[in-house]
Design a protein around this motif. Structure first.
Motif, short mmCIF file in Angstrom:
data_model
loop_
_atom_site.label_atom_id
_atom_site.label_comp_id
_atom_site.label_asym_id
_atom_site.label_seq_id
_atom_site.Cartn_x
_atom_site.Cartn_y
_atom_site.Cartn_z
N THR A 118 0.82 -1.20 0.00
CA THR A 118 0.00 0.00 0.00
C THR A 118 0.86 1.26 0.00
OG1 THR A 118 -0.16 -0.17 2.41
CG2 THR A 118 -1.98 -1.06 1.13
N ALA A 119 0.27 2.34 -0.53
CA ALA A 119 0.93 3.66 -0.58
C ALA A 119 2.31 3.52 -1.22
CB ALA A 119 0.98 4.27 0.81
N ALA A 120 3.38 3.90 -0.51
CA ALA A 120 4.72 3.80 -1.10
C ALA A 120 5.11 2.35 -1.37
CB ALA A 120 5.75 4.46 -0.20
N GLY A 121 4.49 1.40 -0.69
CA GLY A 121 4.71 -0.01 -0.99
C GLY A 121 4.13 -0.38 -2.34
N CYS A 122 2.95 0.15 -2.64
CA CYS A 122 2.34 -0.02 -3.95
C CYS A 122 3.17 0.71 -5.00
CB CYS A 122 0.91 0.50 -3.92
SG CYS A 122 -0.04 0.20 -5.42
N THR A 125 -3.70 -13.87 -2.32
CA THR A 125 -4.25 -13.18 -1.16
C THR A 125 -3.71 -11.76 -0.99
OG1 THR A 125 -2.52 -14.22 0.18
CG2 THR A 125 -4.68 -15.32 0.12
N ALA A 126 -2.82 -11.33 -1.87
CA ALA A 126 -2.23 -9.99 -1.75
C ALA A 126 -3.27 -8.90 -2.00
CB ALA A 126 -1.08 -9.85 -2.74
N ARG A 127 -3.03 -7.73 -1.42
CA ARG A 127 -3.91 -6.59 -1.60
C ARG A 127 -3.06 -5.35 -1.90
NH1 ARG A 127 -6.66 -10.24 -1.86
NH2 ARG A 127 -8.62 -10.74 -0.83
N PHE A 128 -3.61 -4.48 -2.73
CA PHE A 128 -2.89 -3.29 -3.18
C PHE A 128 -3.77 -2.07 -2.97
CE2 PHE A 128 -1.55 -6.97 -5.50
CZ PHE A 128 -0.19 -6.85 -5.66
N GLY A 129 -3.13 -0.92 -2.71
CA GLY A 129 -3.92 0.28 -2.57
C GLY A 129 -3.07 1.53 -2.38
N THR A 130 -3.72 2.67 -2.60
CA THR A 130 -3.12 3.98 -2.35
C THR A 130 -4.07 4.71 -1.40
OG1 THR A 130 -4.16 4.72 -4.43
CG2 THR A 130 -1.82 4.15 -4.50
N PRO A 131 -4.05 4.32 -0.11
CA PRO A 131 -5.07 4.78 0.84
C PRO A 131 -4.80 6.12 1.51
CG PRO A 131 -3.64 3.20 1.90
CD PRO A 131 -3.14 3.33 0.48
N GLY A 132 -3.81 6.87 1.02
CA GLY A 132 -3.49 8.14 1.66
C GLY A 132 -4.68 9.07 1.81
N LEU A 153 -8.49 7.98 -5.62
CA LEU A 153 -9.60 8.75 -5.06
C LEU A 153 -10.36 8.01 -3.97
CD1 LEU A 153 -11.12 10.39 -8.27
CD2 LEU A 153 -9.86 11.54 -6.44
N THR A 154 -10.47 6.68 -4.11
CA THR A 154 -11.24 5.92 -3.12
C THR A 154 -10.39 5.46 -1.96
OG1 THR A 154 -10.85 3.77 -4.19
CG2 THR A 154 -12.76 5.07 -4.96
N GLY A 155 -9.10 5.23 -2.20
CA GLY A 155 -8.25 4.70 -1.15
C GLY A 155 -8.55 3.26 -0.79
N GLU A 156 -9.40 2.62 -1.59
CA GLU A 156 -9.80 1.24 -1.29
C GLU A 156 -8.72 0.25 -1.74
OE1 GLU A 156 -13.48 0.83 -3.33
OE2 GLU A 156 -14.61 2.05 -1.88
N LEU A 157 -8.59 -0.84 -1.00
CA LEU A 157 -7.66 -1.90 -1.38
C LEU A 157 -8.29 -2.73 -2.50
CD1 LEU A 157 -6.24 -3.22 2.02
CD2 LEU A 157 -5.42 -1.37 0.57
N ILE A 158 -7.47 -3.17 -3.43
CA ILE A 158 -7.95 -4.03 -4.50
C ILE A 158 -7.27 -5.40 -4.37
CG2 ILE A 158 -8.40 -2.12 -6.06
CD1 ILE A 158 -5.83 -2.87 -7.58
N THR A 159 -7.92 -6.40 -4.91
CA THR A 159 -7.38 -7.76 -4.83
C THR A 159 -6.25 -7.94 -5.82
OG1 THR A 159 -8.88 -8.60 -6.54
CG2 THR A 159 -9.68 -8.63 -4.25
N ALA A 160 -5.50 -9.02 -5.65
CA ALA A 160 -4.43 -9.34 -6.59
C ALA A 160 -5.01 -9.58 -7.98
CB ALA A 160 -3.67 -10.57 -6.11
N GLN A 161 -6.17 -10.21 -8.04
CA GLN A 161 -6.79 -10.46 -9.34
C GLN A 161 -7.13 -9.15 -10.05
OE1 GLN A 161 -7.13 -13.27 -11.04
NE2 GLN A 161 -8.09 -12.14 -12.74
#
Length: 250
Positions: A116-120, A134-141, A169-177
Motif C-alpha cells: 500500500t501507498a509507497a509499498g504499492c 491473497t495480496a492486496r494493493f492500494g493507495t489509501p493516503g 480517489l477511493t483509497g480502497e484496497l484491491i485484490t491481486a486479481q
C-alpha cells in the motif's frame, strides 16, 4: 559458480544471491509491515546502487519479510519530521524509484500480504511484479487526508488513467486479481507457488545476454515518452548499436 554470501550493513535489509545472475533483497521490518522509513529507503537505494554495478547480475528480486510486502511510508516517523525533513524523505523515496528505472538489471517485485501507498509505488516502479492470490494493493493516503501523489507517478505509468484515479480517489484496497486485470502486476500465483514462479521467471531473464537486457530496459523506458516517429528513430539507433556488440554477434 559458488553463490555469493549475503552482504548488507542494514539491520532492515537482507541480501542474498540464490543463483548465478540473480540477487534477492528482503525488506526486513516485519514488525512494522516493512514500512519504508527514511533509513530503510536510504539503505535500499545504496543496496540497489551497489548491486547495479555488478555486471554478473541480471535480475534483482524485492520481497517483504513477515505478513506483507510493505505498508508504505512510516506514518509515525512522518508525524515526527519537520517540513524540511518531509521534503528530504519524499525526495529520497523518489530517487529510489528513479534508480530502479535506471539500473540495467530487471527488478521483480514478489508480493504477498499488503502493498500500500509507497509499498504499492515500489511495486509499480519495478519492471515486473507477481503476487500471491491473497495480496492486496492500494493507495489509501486519501483516507487520512494525504493524497498519494508520489505513488501516483509510477502507478499512472503502468495502469490506465481511470483505474489509477479510482484507486487514488477511493483509497480502497484491491485484490491481486484486480491488480492483474488493470496491469499493476504481471500475474496472480497461489502463495505456495509464488517462489517457484518468481525464480523461474528470474532464471529465464538471467539466461539472456545481460547487455541486451540492460539495453532493452533502458530503451523501453526512454521510447515510452516519445512520439511514434521519434521512438522509431531512437530505437533504430539502439538496434544498430546493439548489433555492434559481441553478445549480438555471438
Amino acid at each position: 559458480m559458488a553463490h555469493k554470501e549475503p552482504t548488507t550493513d542494514s539491520p532492515h535489509l537482507k541480501i542474498q544471491h540464490p543463483e548465478e545472475g540473480i540477487a534477492r533483497i528482503t525488506l526486513a521490518r516485519p514488525q512494522a509491515y516493512n514500512a519504508l522509513s527514511l533509513e530503510l529507503l536510504g539503505d535500499l537505494t545504496r543496496t540497489i546502487d551497489a548491486l547495479s554495478r555488478d555486471r554478473s547480475l541480471s535480475v534483482i528480486v524485492i520481497e517483504g519479510e513477515g505478513k506483507g510486502f510493505s505498508a508504505g511510508h512510516d506514518l509515525k516517523e512522518i508525524l515526527e519530521l519537520s517540513e524540511d525533513e518531509h521534503l528530504h524523505l519524499f525526495t529520497v523515496c523518489s530517487d529510489l524509484m528513479l534508480r530502479i528505472a535506471d539500473i540495467p538489471q530487471v527488478v521483480i517485485a514478489k508480493v504477498h500480504g499488503v502493498a500500500t501507498a509507497a509499498g504499492c509505488q515500489l511495486v509499480a516502479a519495478a519492471d515486473l511484479a507477481y503476487a500471491a492470490g491473497t495480496a492486496r494493493f492500494g493507495t489509501p493516503g486519501v483516507n487520512i487526508g494525504l493524497f498519494c501523489s508520489t505513488p501516483m507517478v509510477p502507478l499512472t505509468r503502468v495502469v490506465a488513467p481511470r483505474h489509477a484515479m479510482e484507486m487514488l480517489l477511493t483509497g480502497e484496497l484491491i485484490t491481486a486479481q484486480r491488480a492483474f486485470e488493470i496491469g499493476l502486476i504481471n500475474d496472480v500465483v497461489p502463495q505456495d507457488e509464488l517462489e517457484d514462479r518468481i525464480m523461474a521467471r528470474a532464471r529465464t531473464i538471467a539466461s539472456k545476454s545481460a547487455l541486451a537486457v540492460g539495453t532493452g530496459k533502458a530503451a523501453f523506458g526512454r521510447q515510452r515518452d516519445m512520439g511514434t516517429e521519434e521512438a522509431y528513430r531512437y530505437c533504430t539507433t539502439v538496434m544498430v548499436e546493439n548489433l555492434k556488440t559481441g553478445d549480438a554477434r555471438e
